[in-house]
Write a protein that holds these residues in place. Structure first.
Motif, PDB file in Angstrom:
ATOM      1  N   SER A  56      -7.570   4.411  -8.120  1.00  0.00           N
ATOM      2  CA  SER A  56      -6.926   3.755  -6.988  1.00  0.00           C
ATOM      3  C   SER A  56      -5.412   3.885  -7.060  1.00  0.00           C
ATOM      4  O   SER A  56      -4.784   3.374  -7.993  1.00  0.00           O
ATOM      5  CB  SER A  56      -7.315   2.273  -6.947  1.00  0.00           C
ATOM      6  N   SER A  57      -4.826   4.560  -6.063  1.00  0.00           N
ATOM      7  CA  SER A  57      -3.375   4.629  -5.981  1.00  0.00           C
ATOM      8  C   SER A  57      -2.791   3.269  -5.587  1.00  0.00           C
ATOM      9  O   SER A  57      -1.647   2.949  -5.931  1.00  0.00           O
ATOM     10  CB  SER A  57      -2.945   5.697  -4.973  1.00  0.00           C
ATOM     11  N   VAL A  58      -3.578   2.455  -4.876  1.00  0.00           N
ATOM     12  CA  VAL A  58      -3.122   1.116  -4.508  1.00  0.00           C
ATOM     13  C   VAL A  58      -2.962   0.248  -5.747  1.00  0.00           C
ATOM     14  O   VAL A  58      -1.960  -0.468  -5.916  1.00  0.00           O
ATOM     15  CB  VAL A  58      -4.087   0.452  -3.510  1.00  0.00           C
ATOM     16  N   ASP A  59      -3.949   0.297  -6.676  1.00  0.00           N
ATOM     17  CA  ASP A  59      -3.838  -0.454  -7.931  1.00  0.00           C
ATOM     18  C   ASP A  59      -2.636   0.024  -8.737  1.00  0.00           C
ATOM     19  O   ASP A  59      -1.923  -0.780  -9.350  1.00  0.00           O
ATOM     20  CB  ASP A  59      -5.111  -0.301  -8.758  1.00  0.00           C
ATOM     21  N   ALA A  60      -2.427   1.342  -8.764  1.00  0.00           N
ATOM     22  CA  ALA A  60      -1.267   1.874  -9.472  1.00  0.00           C
ATOM     23  C   ALA A  60       0.023   1.348  -8.858  1.00  0.00           C
ATOM     24  O   ALA A  60       0.975   1.001  -9.575  1.00  0.00           O
ATOM     25  CB  ALA A  60      -1.293   3.403  -9.430  1.00  0.00           C
ATOM     26  N   GLY A  61       0.061   1.271  -7.531  1.00  0.00           N
ATOM     27  CA  GLY A  61       1.240   0.728  -6.863  1.00  0.00           C
ATOM     28  C   GLY A  61       1.462  -0.733  -7.164  1.00  0.00           C
ATOM     29  O   GLY A  61       2.595  -1.184  -7.335  1.00  0.00           O
ATOM     30  N   VAL A 255       2.150  11.805  -9.427  1.00  0.00           N
ATOM     31  CA  VAL A 255       0.884  11.526 -10.104  1.00  0.00           C
ATOM     32  C   VAL A 255      -0.295  11.944  -9.235  1.00  0.00           C
ATOM     33  O   VAL A 255      -1.251  12.573  -9.699  1.00  0.00           O
ATOM     34  CB  VAL A 255       0.785  10.029 -10.473  1.00  0.00           C
ATOM     35  N   VAL A 256      -0.226  11.614  -7.951  1.00  0.00           N
ATOM     36  CA  VAL A 256      -1.316  11.955  -7.037  1.00  0.00           C
ATOM     37  C   VAL A 256      -1.419  13.465  -6.845  1.00  0.00           C
ATOM     38  O   VAL A 256      -2.522  14.031  -6.789  1.00  0.00           O
ATOM     39  CB  VAL A 256      -1.116  11.241  -5.684  1.00  0.00           C
ATOM     40  N   ILE A 257      -0.269  14.151  -6.747  1.00  0.00           N
ATOM     41  CA  ILE A 257      -0.271  15.603  -6.591  1.00  0.00           C
ATOM     42  C   ILE A 257      -0.975  16.275  -7.770  1.00  0.00           C
ATOM     43  O   ILE A 257      -1.809  17.179  -7.601  1.00  0.00           O
ATOM     44  CB  ILE A 257       1.169  16.138  -6.446  1.00  0.00           C
ATOM     45  N   ILE A 258      -0.652  15.829  -8.978  1.00  0.00           N
ATOM     46  CA  ILE A 258      -1.253  16.424 -10.171  1.00  0.00           C
ATOM     47  C   ILE A 258      -2.746  16.117 -10.222  1.00  0.00           C
ATOM     48  O   ILE A 258      -3.570  16.986 -10.555  1.00  0.00           O
ATOM     49  CB  ILE A 258      -0.543  15.917 -11.434  1.00  0.00           C
ATOM     50  N   LEU A 370       9.581  -2.319  -4.442  1.00  0.00           N
ATOM     51  CA  LEU A 370       8.991  -1.931  -3.160  1.00  0.00           C
ATOM     52  C   LEU A 370       8.571  -0.464  -3.156  1.00  0.00           C
ATOM     53  O   LEU A 370       7.692  -0.071  -2.382  1.00  0.00           O
ATOM     54  CB  LEU A 370       9.986  -2.178  -2.028  1.00  0.00           C
ATOM     55  N   GLY A 371       9.204   0.351  -4.022  1.00  0.00           N
ATOM     56  CA  GLY A 371       8.907   1.777  -4.052  1.00  0.00           C
ATOM     57  C   GLY A 371       7.453   2.096  -4.340  1.00  0.00           C
ATOM     58  O   GLY A 371       6.786   2.773  -3.542  1.00  0.00           O
ATOM     59  N   PRO A 372       6.911   1.627  -5.494  1.00  0.00           N
ATOM     60  CA  PRO A 372       5.496   1.898  -5.763  1.00  0.00           C
ATOM     61  C   PRO A 372       4.578   1.269  -4.723  1.00  0.00           C
ATOM     62  O   PRO A 372       3.531   1.845  -4.387  1.00  0.00           O
ATOM     63  CB  PRO A 372       5.278   1.259  -7.143  1.00  0.00           C
ATOM     64  N   LEU A 373       4.956   0.086  -4.224  1.00  0.00           N
ATOM     65  CA  LEU A 373       4.126  -0.584  -3.224  1.00  0.00           C
ATOM     66  C   LEU A 373       4.081   0.240  -1.935  1.00  0.00           C
ATOM     67  O   LEU A 373       3.000   0.521  -1.388  1.00  0.00           O
ATOM     68  CB  LEU A 373       4.683  -1.981  -2.955  1.00  0.00           C
ATOM     69  N   ILE A 374       5.267   0.645  -1.453  1.00  0.00           N
ATOM     70  CA  ILE A 374       5.322   1.473  -0.251  1.00  0.00           C
ATOM     71  C   ILE A 374       4.634   2.812  -0.492  1.00  0.00           C
ATOM     72  O   ILE A 374       3.852   3.297   0.345  1.00  0.00           O
ATOM     73  CB  ILE A 374       6.786   1.688   0.183  1.00  0.00           C
ATOM     74  N   GLY A 375       4.932   3.411  -1.657  1.00  0.00           N
ATOM     75  CA  GLY A 375       4.336   4.699  -1.976  1.00  0.00           C
ATOM     76  C   GLY A 375       2.825   4.639  -2.045  1.00  0.00           C
ATOM     77  O   GLY A 375       2.129   5.541  -1.561  1.00  0.00           O
ATOM     78  N   GLY A 376       2.290   3.573  -2.648  1.00  0.00           N
ATOM     79  CA  GLY A 376       0.840   3.436  -2.757  1.00  0.00           C
ATOM     80  C   GLY A 376       0.162   3.389  -1.402  1.00  0.00           C
ATOM     81  O   GLY A 376      -0.846   4.073  -1.172  1.00  0.00           O
ATOM     82  N   PHE A 377       0.718   2.594  -0.493  1.00  0.00           N
ATOM     83  CA  PHE A 377       0.112   2.484   0.839  1.00  0.00           C
ATOM     84  C   PHE A 377       0.361   3.739   1.678  1.00  0.00           C
ATOM     85  O   PHE A 377      -0.500   4.151   2.459  1.00  0.00           O
ATOM     86  CB  PHE A 377       0.645   1.241   1.554  1.00  0.00           C
ATOM     87  N   LEU A 378       1.531   4.368   1.516  1.00  0.00           N
ATOM     88  CA  LEU A 378       1.798   5.606   2.236  1.00  0.00           C
ATOM     89  C   LEU A 378       0.814   6.697   1.825  1.00  0.00           C
ATOM     90  O   LEU A 378       0.250   7.404   2.670  1.00  0.00           O
ATOM     91  CB  LEU A 378       3.232   6.078   1.968  1.00  0.00           C
ATOM     92  N   LEU A 379       0.616   6.828   0.502  1.00  0.00           N
ATOM     93  CA  LEU A 379      -0.278   7.864   0.005  1.00  0.00           C
ATOM     94  C   LEU A 379      -1.729   7.582   0.374  1.00  0.00           C
ATOM     95  O   LEU A 379      -2.550   8.501   0.429  1.00  0.00           O
ATOM     96  CB  LEU A 379      -0.130   7.992  -1.520  1.00  0.00           C
ATOM     97  N   ALA A 381      -2.472   6.375   3.285  1.00  0.00           N
ATOM     98  CA  ALA A 381      -2.564   6.553   4.734  1.00  0.00           C
ATOM     99  C   ALA A 381      -2.262   7.972   5.190  1.00  0.00           C
ATOM    100  O   ALA A 381      -2.861   8.459   6.146  1.00  0.00           O
ATOM    101  CB  ALA A 381      -1.608   5.584   5.433  1.00  0.00           C
ATOM    102  N   VAL A 382      -1.310   8.644   4.515  1.00  0.00           N
ATOM    103  CA  VAL A 382      -0.927   9.996   4.920  1.00  0.00           C
ATOM    104  C   VAL A 382      -0.955  10.918   3.716  1.00  0.00           C
ATOM    105  O   VAL A 382      -1.150  10.479   2.579  1.00  0.00           O
ATOM    106  CB  VAL A 382       0.477  10.019   5.572  1.00  0.00           C
ATOM    107  N   SER A 383      -0.708  12.197   3.939  1.00  0.00           N
ATOM    108  CA  SER A 383      -0.757  13.184   2.865  1.00  0.00           C
ATOM    109  C   SER A 383       0.478  13.086   1.964  1.00  0.00           C
ATOM    110  O   SER A 383       1.491  12.480   2.326  1.00  0.00           O
ATOM    111  CB  SER A 383      -0.838  14.588   3.451  1.00  0.00           C
ATOM    112  N   THR A 384       0.383  13.722   0.798  1.00  0.00           N
ATOM    113  CA  THR A 384       1.530  13.771  -0.110  1.00  0.00           C
ATOM    114  C   THR A 384       2.690  14.541   0.532  1.00  0.00           C
ATOM    115  O   THR A 384       3.856  14.186   0.342  1.00  0.00           O
ATOM    116  CB  THR A 384       1.141  14.427  -1.436  1.00  0.00           C
ATOM    117  N   THR A 385       2.370  15.572   1.298  1.00  0.00           N
ATOM    118  CA  THR A 385       3.423  16.360   1.951  1.00  0.00           C
ATOM    119  C   THR A 385       4.207  15.514   2.949  1.00  0.00           C
ATOM    120  O   THR A 385       5.441  15.534   2.970  1.00  0.00           O
ATOM    121  CB  THR A 385       2.808  17.571   2.677  1.00  0.00           C
ATOM    122  N   ALA A 386       3.492  14.756   3.766  1.00  0.00           N
ATOM    123  CA  ALA A 386       4.164  13.904   4.743  1.00  0.00           C
ATOM    124  C   ALA A 386       5.014  12.842   4.055  1.00  0.00           C
ATOM    125  O   ALA A 386       6.123  12.514   4.502  1.00  0.00           O
ATOM    126  CB  ALA A 386       3.135  13.239   5.657  1.00  0.00           C
TER     127      ALA A 386
END
Length: 437
Positions: A56-61, A255-258, A370-379, A381-386
């Motif tokens: 879970s990327s959300v848990d990581a965030g 982390v998600v890309i790898i 806020l960075g990991p929190l925003i990043g977790g929800f962004l990832l 919802a959208v792709s890593t590229t976006a």
């Protein structure tokens, strides 16, 4: 509050003695370095544990949010306490707290799976202790070195931190690949070794305090008031705050890309190693750039480099290419930290070091959680590229603001590592007006 240097500061080391022969500085430098390495190893393992254990990327965030939340909640009161308390004792307590927090995670993983709540709590406690430790150590440096050695000492401190990142990234991911509890046990042992080194320092780590403690808000107000009078510093910390959020998002995206590429967690260690080399080089070159350019020129130049490099993270999943991109970004970050650190520490009176540093760190890093929190929800919802391209757009806007900011451009062209007296004249030339970014 005057921005001139504190003339009552002790000078325990003769100006002719090289810094490498200052034993107390070497003990402080080594002990703090070991502690930083341990913290770095543990921090690397947080998202790995959540992504590989829970998927879970959300848990990581959420864990990243808990680890960085003390920057927002603890930073200001920590600055006051560091100026009140004995700095050596504060650092000792911080090491003891780190041993308990990280040791509990490592032991729990030896017998089963750590829960999300447990890891978030341990990350929060460790993060809070690290703030007290970092503020105490940063304020203590100028009490164990001669004023002429301060730029070199702070440059070495930055290089030490970057080296810890260089070693900690691959070490943390490699230990995690062997057994998920090893990074946290390593962090606990690192705190224990750092504690032993700290006990060997003979010099006092602060000047004597004669004024009685006052109300918390009154002492905090002094730190804010002093920083507010520095046009450049107050503008720079706000801009850096935005970039820090962006880097937190990029780190989680990596982390998600790898993982999506099917690679091992150890690959993140390879990227961290290449990136760390850039950081060490940036820190070691800080004196060279500082003798030639003003702090404002360095800040705007680094922002420009970041604007070019950030979007490149979306173009490849190759570990070495990603390592090169992150190496360029960490080079700039280390260089800017050295320049801004020397500028701020030279100007701040010793009795205000903890408060001014805590205010500056709060403004620049308080929103990091806020960075990991925003990043977790962004990832999610959208792709890593976006996600990466969005980060690049925000960085471009930040660069434009810095180039147009009168406060950033208000710093004279004098190199940041000019002699202390010249730097005092620079600070005195800053008008304490209320102009914003």
């Amino acid at each position: 509050m005057s921005s001139a240097r504190d003339t009552s500061l002790k000078e325990p080391t003769p100006p002719t003695a090289p810094l490498r022969k200052n034993r107390d500085f070497l003990k402080l430098w080594t002990g703090a370095g070991i502690s930083i390495l341990g913290v770095r190893v543990g921090t690397v393992a947080y998202p790995l544990l959540m992504v590989w254990q829970n998927g879970s990327s959300v848990d990581a965030g959420l864990v990243g949010f808990a680890a960085l939340l003390p920057v927002l909640l603890v930073q200001l009161p920590a600055g006051v306490m560091v100026d009140r308390w004995d700095r050596r004792r504060t650092m000792i307590v911080c090491d003891l707290v780190g041993i308990v927090a990280m040791g509990s995670v490592g032991v729990t993983l030896l017998f089963g799976h750590v829960t999300l709540v447990h890891l978030m709590a341990a990350a929060f406690v460790e993060g809070a202790a690290s703030i007290f430790y970092r503020l105490s150590e940063r304020a203590a440096v100028r009490n164990v070195v001669h004023a002429d050695h301060l730029p070199a000492a702070l440059s070495q401190n930055e290089a030490r931190g970057r080296a810890a990142g260089l070693i900690g990234q691959p070490l943390g991911s490699s230990l995690f690949a062997l057994f998920r509890g090893f990074p946290f046990l390593f962090t606990a042992v690192g705190h224990l070794v750092a504690l032993s080194t700290l006990l060997l320092i003979r010099q006092d780590l602060q000047t004597k305090r004669t004024a009685p403690p006052r109300k918390l808000h009154a002492e905090l107000a002094e730190g804010f008031a002093w920083l507010r009078q520095q046009r450049f510093l107050r503008a720079a910390v706000v801009l850096v705050a935005g970039t820090n959020i962006l880097f937190q998002i990029l780190s989680l995206t990596l982390v998600v890309i790898i993982k999506d590429s099917g690679d091992s967690p150890a690959v993140i260690g390879v990227i961290g190693m290449v990136s760390g080399v850039g950081g060490v080089c940036g820190a070691l070159s800080g004196s060279w750039f500082g003798r030639r350019y003003s702090v404002a020129t360095i800040v705007m130049g680094v922002f420009a480099v970041w604007t070019v490099l950030m979007p490149m993270v979306a173009l490849t999943a190759n570990p070495f290419a990603l390592g090169g991109v992150f190496a360029g970004m960490t080079f700039g970050g280390a260089l800017m930290n050295v320049a801004a650190g020397v500028y701020q520490v030279q100007l701040t009176p010793d009795e205000l070091q903890g408060r001014v540093s805590s205010v500056a760190m709060l403004l620049s890093s308080g929103t990091n959680s806020l960075g990991p929190l925003i990043g977790g929800f962004l990832l999610g919802a959208v792709s890593t590229t976006a996600t990466v391209l969005g980060v690049g757009v925000v960085m471009l806007v930040t660069l434009i603001i810095s180039l147009l900011s009168p406060a950033i451009r208000s710093v004279p062209a004098t190199p940041v590592m000019a002699p202390p007296a010249e730097n005092q004249d620079k600070a005195a030339a800053h008008s304490p007006d209320s102009e914003e970014i």
